[in-house]
Design an enzyme around this catalytic site. Structure first.
Site, mmCIF file in Angstrom:
data_model
loop_
_atom_site.group_PDB
_atom_site.id
_atom_site.type_symbol
_atom_site.label_atom_id
_atom_site.label_comp_id
_atom_site.label_asym_id
_atom_site.label_seq_id
_atom_site.Cartn_x
_atom_site.Cartn_y
_atom_site.Cartn_z
ATOM 1 N N HIS A 328 0.869 -1.178 0.000
ATOM 2 C CA HIS A 328 0.000 0.000 0.000
ATOM 3 C C HIS A 328 0.900 1.220 0.000
ATOM 4 O O HIS A 328 1.820 1.309 0.799
ATOM 5 C CB HIS A 328 -0.893 0.001 1.240
ATOM 6 C CG HIS A 328 -2.041 0.967 1.145
ATOM 7 N ND1 HIS A 328 -1.850 2.318 1.128
ATOM 8 C CD2 HIS A 328 -3.376 0.761 1.041
ATOM 9 C CE1 HIS A 328 -3.041 2.916 1.027
ATOM 10 N NE2 HIS A 328 -3.973 1.990 0.969
ATOM 11 N N ARG A 348 -6.426 10.324 -0.353
ATOM 12 C CA ARG A 348 -6.171 10.761 -1.733
ATOM 13 C C ARG A 348 -7.465 10.821 -2.529
ATOM 14 O O ARG A 348 -7.635 11.660 -3.403
ATOM 15 C CB ARG A 348 -5.149 9.844 -2.404
ATOM 16 C CG ARG A 348 -3.704 10.148 -1.971
ATOM 17 C CD ARG A 348 -2.714 9.153 -2.519
ATOM 18 N NE ARG A 348 -2.899 7.841 -1.901
ATOM 19 C CZ ARG A 348 -2.886 6.688 -2.566
ATOM 20 N NH1 ARG A 348 -2.698 6.681 -3.865
ATOM 21 N NH2 ARG A 348 -3.062 5.555 -1.926
#
Lengths: 562, 261
Positions: A328, A348
């Site tokens: 990740h 994000r």
């Protein structure tokens, strides 16, 4: 007051200085940075993704995938000797006789158990820790389901298969994307509180590699909300579902025909072994983050030690894409106490931007995870534009304050309460300062080969969730793991019931572990020394200084004197 | 006595007259820890030296504990590592998650891996989203004396007492909202003088809210209706029939559309 040391302040000032310009671009809806072409993606992956390091993979010497290259740490685990000797056990009088045995009490196992109970059949749900203790509980950002008018399961299909580099099993992606809206509705029926606006419209966010806003969420406790509802529903069927906690399975048991018909459970508290006999077996033990592949920190649950993978492989089940690890992009890199913790991709999704030491936005914020992660590594290594931590780690900034500027004050606090709380505990206020992040070991992309009915290559054995392979190809997109365990947990429950119904009148199966004997023999014949045992069940975090003071004949992995 | 130097000798007033009280014999305890940056903590009464920046979980592993329970996600989401502790010279009983709490010098701690709890067995499809549903299964909710012990104990800083009051008013939606970040660690229930299990009451309130009280999504219903026609199966089968090259083309040429609805 800043949560970061003095020497990082100059860099933080640069991030703040470039923020207005970055904000303006994002506000106009322009692409803040150009997304990569497929060729550019391939280039950064080949050079910087940990999967592509020279010693990342090696061929496995035994078992159904013999000769195939896999992640080196996984090969070591598969080439470990079984924990138990089959000769030590009498399997003729099972402690539990049931229709469906479910190994693993995370989201997939719970979803499957509910289906078995609803079909009026009995299940034993065996799990290593408590029901619900799983990665499912920890996922934050959301679940993909194409519910918006301008979206469709077809577009979802295209996003998932492109994100997986076209290696996904199409049949599985079809099942997942078609089932997604139904699953969202099913979970709502169970009482899951999806984020909605006042008119009931499901809130949707973007994720890396998605071409639409498709991420349904429950604040940033999406996994926790779904898992606690599923666990509660499992416990609403005490007459049908027998929960056996703190009892990991250590080997599968087969019947006369060589089909899966149970498992040997190890009660970690009392040390006793229990035999379960069943018509069908579902394995949903999750992934392998706690193997700390390549020394990476992990976002995973304490129990994520690939136990099910090992057992299924011992029993002859084929694995798929075990050469591919998901890192990740945004694991916490500072402060030290939370290194590796997941910083949800939702940051994000809401407009958060990765920026380097100089305050420059250096990559499109929502590339597929492997590409994004490789870009972070490139920025921190080759380009030397990362930020060093006091303990010698390195990371890049994830500019979170921009989220409130972009979406309105209070967005972070409402949409990301878990994130805010967790960082605040360790002195960081993500609403006013960015977070320092670096890729962290997150997900097992590959796993047990299944078809859309979750059947494995071993009759009687079904697999669902992270333990299975093929759904995500070689790279999973955000929001497809919650979806995966729900869709395939649901399907596994129904498939296992079908088989159990057909077998319910057969004479009791005669159980055996000949496959374990055969596996041991294969290891010996391959000349592999007996230096380790698997499944490992628990990760080892004890101080080596303490372990040195154990009795020399004590095997901490087996918990026994050898 | 060494394990807990704060414990005074237990002597009644009567005995005091008859017996000459001597200070308890103190075993010699080195003032300085054996290594730099190590601090003393007392795990279930027993003293260990651990690195000062560690969390309770990592500190216990450092000294040789291997957890078989009382540990879970290690990131504050699962509630498996509920812990109670006191600090030297302070009467207050504190609570925390072992994975989220950094050790302090002379912390005396014990973990609570499990909370015995009443859990109602019900069929959610047969319940009404009203107070009566909760009252039926958890009548003890009315025993609340509003002492706020639950709220003080909550490691998630949830206003536990407030959501219990909301339940009592029949305002399940507010209870659901206030309790949403609950990780069911059990510390509220352990501290509750009215002996209720707040976290299960909240879970029922949330499930009723999610199923009955939140408005339904028309988009979702429309999508499900479309799918009953089976239209998307065909579209996807078309994609499945493409060569890798053809599929790659479709993927790279797909339009990006981030409109909200």
């Amino acid at each position: 007051m800043s949560g970061y040391p003095e020497y990082m302040q100059a860099s933080l000032k640069k991030v703040a200085a470039t923020r207005p310009a970055r904000l303006e671009k994002a506000r106009e809806g322009r692409e803040v940075v150009k997304a990569m072409t497929l060729a550019e993606r391939e280039d950064v992956l080949n050079k910087f993704h940990p999967d592509y390091l020279p010693d990342a993979r090696k061929p496995v010497r035994v078992g159904p995938n013999k000769g195939e290259e896999m992640t080196s740490r996984v090969v070591d685990l598969l080439e470990s000797y079984p924990r138990i000797n089959p000769d030590d056990f009498d399997l003729s009088e099972p402690d539990y006789d049931t229709d469906v045995l479910i190994i693993g009490g995370g989201g997939g196992g719970c979803m499957a158990a509910i289906q078995v109970a609803n079909a009026g059949m009995n299940a034993v749900l065996a799990t290593k820790l408590r029901v619900g203790d799983s990665n499912s509980m920890m996922s934050q950002g959301g679940m993909q389901a194409a519910v918006n008018p301008h979206d469709s399961p077809t577009i979802h299909y295209l996003d998932a298969i492109g994100g997986g580099h076209f290696d996904n099993n199409p049949e599985l992606v079809q099942a997942m994307t078609i089932d997604a809206p139904r699953i969202a509705a099913y979970l709502e029926e169970l009482g899951v509180m999806w984020d909605k606006d006042s008119e009931g419209r499901l809130m949707t966010e973007s994720g890396g590699g998605t071409s639409r806003r498709r991420m349904l969420s429950c604040r940033d406790y999406t996994g926790a909300e779904i898992q606690r509802v599923l666990r509660d529903e499992v416990k609403n069927h005490p007459d049908k579902i027998t929960i056996v906690e703190y009892s990991p399975a250590v080997e599968l048991l087969l019947d006369e025909a060589g089909e899966a018909a149970g498992a040997l459970l190890y009660n970690m508290e009392t040390g006793e072994y229990n035999v379960v006999r069943a018509h069908s077996v579902i394995i949903s033990t999750g992934g392998y983050g706690r193997l700390h592949i390549k020394g990476f920190a992990t976002t995973n649950h304490y129990g994520a030690t690939a136990d099910g993978l090992v057992m299924a492989y011992h029993a002859g089940t084929k694995l798929l894409y075990m050469d591919s690890v998901q890192f990740h992009p945004t694991g916490a890199a500072y402060p030290e106490q939370i290194v590796g913790f997941l910083i949800t991709e939702k940051v994000r999704g809401l407009g958060g931007q990765p920026v380097n030491k100089e305050g420059e936005l250096f990559v499109f914020p929502l590339e597929p995870r492997d590409v994004e992660a490789a870009s972070f590594i490139r920025e921190s290594t080759e380009r030397s534009l990362g930020i060093e931590t006091p303990t010698g780690r390195v990371g890049v900034w994830l500019d979170s304050p921009i989220v409130n500027l972009l979406n309105g004050p209070g967005t972070i606090q409402t949409a990301l309460p878990a994130m805010v709380r967790q960082l605040k505990r360790f002195g960081i206020d993500m609403t006013s300062e960015p977070m320092l992040v670096y890729p962290t070991l997150h997900y097992q992309n590959g796993g047990i080969e299944i078809n859309a009915d979750t059947e494995t290559t071993l009759a009687g054995l079904y697999a669902a969730g992270e333990i299975s392979g093929g759904v995500h190809g070689r790279n999973r997109l955000m929001g497809n793991s919650i979806l995966d365990y729900n869709v395939f947990g649901y399907r596994a429950g129904h498939a296992a019931v079908q088989r159990a119904k057909a077998l319910v009148d057969r004479p009791p199966a005669k159980l055996h572990m000949d496959h374990v004997r055969a596996y041991r023999k294969e290891l010996e014949e391959a000349g592999i020394p007996e230096t380790s045992h698997a499944p490992i069940l628990l990760p080892e975090y004890r101080n080596p200084e303490v372990l040195k003071k154990h009795r020399k004949d004590y095997d901490p992995f087996l918990g026994e004197f050898i | 006595m060494v394990d807990n130097p704060r414990t005074p000798p237990i002597i009644t007033a009567m005995e005091e007259k008859e017996v000459e009280v001597k200070a308890p014999a103190q075993e010699k305890v080195p003032d300085e820890s054996p290594k730099e940056n190590l601090i003393p903590v007392f795990i279930m009464g027993k003293r260990f030296f651990v690195p000062e920046s560690f969390t309770i979980i990592t500190a216990m592993e450092y000294v040789g504990f291997q957890f078989k329970n009382a540990v879970g996600c290690r990131e504050g989401f699962c509630g498996a590592c509920a812990t109670i502790y006191r600090l030297e010279g302070d009467y207050k009983l504190r609570t925390g998650l072992a994975c989220q709490t950094v050790v302090e010098p002379n912390m005396h701690l014990a973990q609570i891996p499990f909370t015995p709890a009443v859990k109602a067995v019900y069929d959610i499809s047969k319940l009404k989203p009203e107070l009566v549903s909760i009252q039926r299964y958890y009548p003890e909710v009315f025993r609340c004396v509003a002492c706020n012990s639950c709220t003080k104990a909550c490691p998630q800083e949830i206003e536990v007492m407030d959501y219990i009051q909301a339940v009592k008013r029949g305002d399940l939606e507010t209870a659901a909202d206030l309790s949403f970040d609950c990780i069911m660690c059990g510390l509220c229930a352990v501290r509750c003088p009215a002996e209720m299990v707040q976290f299960n009451i909240a879970l029922l309130a949330r499930r009723l809210t999610g199923r009955y009280l939140l408005p339904r999504s028309h988009h979702l219903e429309k999508r499900l209706a479309e799918q009953r026609e089976g239209s998307y199966e065909k579209d996807i089968e078309e994609l499945m029939g493409l060569s890798r090259k053809g599929l790659t083309k479709r993927y790279t040429e797909r339009d990006l559309d981030f409109e909200v609805f």
